[in-house]
Design an enzyme around this catalytic site. Structure first.
Site, PDB file in Angstrom:
ATOM      1  N   ASP A  20       3.521  -7.014   9.642  1.00  0.00           N
ATOM      2  CA  ASP A  20       4.452  -7.665   8.881  1.00  0.00           C
ATOM      3  C   ASP A  20       5.548  -6.549   8.575  1.00  0.00           C
ATOM      4  OD1 ASP A  20       5.649  -8.814   6.818  1.00  0.00           O
ATOM      5  OD2 ASP A  20       4.116  -9.828   5.939  1.00  0.00           O
ATOM      6  N   ASP A  22       8.041  -6.291   5.248  1.00  0.00           N
ATOM      7  CA  ASP A  22       8.322  -5.738   3.908  1.00  0.00           C
ATOM      8  C   ASP A  22       7.252  -5.088   3.440  1.00  0.00           C
ATOM      9  OD1 ASP A  22      11.251  -6.376   3.852  1.00  0.00           O
ATOM     10  OD2 ASP A  22      10.430  -8.610   3.538  1.00  0.00           O
TER      11      ASP A  22
END
Length: 217
Positions: A20, A22
């Site tokens: 991922d 963030d």
């Protein structure tokens, strides 16, 4: 004697890393990826593909991929699509669109439908649910901490509408149920929840794993 040797397939990795952005590859406050730079460089030297999967838009991820020096497929907007950059191996996947600089496999619900559904849910529940589609750049910048140039990339959405509601809100269950009745779902996030179709990152990851296995085997 019959030659049974099978030619090796190009770019066939033994390992693939999915990450991922963030709060994982990107610092949650500064949004920088620089501390992960040495690890990304090592993966590149070893031929290990790094696949980005995020709630960010394609436009946002293209900038980051360029900065990181990545040429691998990537998954934007919570699994709304998979992009296979060119040049590369064309994915033999049904429904893939051949665009100018990439192949695109759409998995999510079109953005226009999400915006229309959010309007219906807002009216049905009598709630002022705000999404990116009815926020100004100034407001998005204030809420996200992004500058306006970055916000312009963040609003180039195709499969996901960030909405200003928290999963602990007393209205979250009602909003989720209204979305479910429309064949959609609300996914909790960091600063926002996300109104989207039944797609998710896991589905996109499984498709890519199968694709990489096909390259190897």
């Amino acid at each position: 004697m019959e030659d049974t040797h099978q030619p090796e397939k190009a770019n066939a990795p033994s390992y693939v890393i999915f990450t991922d952005l963030d709060g994982t590859l990107l610092d949650p406050d500064s949004y920088t990826w620089k501390p992960a730079g040495p690890a990304l460089a090592l993966c590149k030297r070893l031929g290990v593909p790094v696949i980005l999967a995020s709630s960010k838009t394609r436009a946002e991820m293209e900038v980051l991929r360029h900065q990181m020096g990545l040429s691998t497929p990537f998954i934007p907007e919570n699994g709304g699509a998979i992009y296979f950059p060119k040049p590369g191996i064309a994915p033999p996947l049904k429904g893939t669109l051949d665009l100018e600089d990439t192949w695109k496999l759409s998995l999510g619900t079109p953005y226009w439908r999400l915006v229309e559904s959010l309007k219906e849910i807002r009216e049905e529940l009598g709630l002022q649910i705000r999404g990116f589609s009815n926020m100004s750049l100034d407001e998005i910048s204030r809420l996200t901490g992004l500058d306006k140039s970055a916000c312009k990339l963040a609003i180039m959405r195709e499969f996901d509408e960030p909405i200003l509601v928290h999963e602990n809100s007393p209205h979250f269950a009602a909003i989720s149920h209204a979305a479910w009745r429309r064949g959609l779902k609300v996914v909790p996030g960091g600063r926002f929840c996300h109104l989207q179709g039944k797609n998710d990152k896991g589905q996109a990851v499984r498709i890519l794993i199968s694709w990489y296995k096909a390259i190897v085997y």
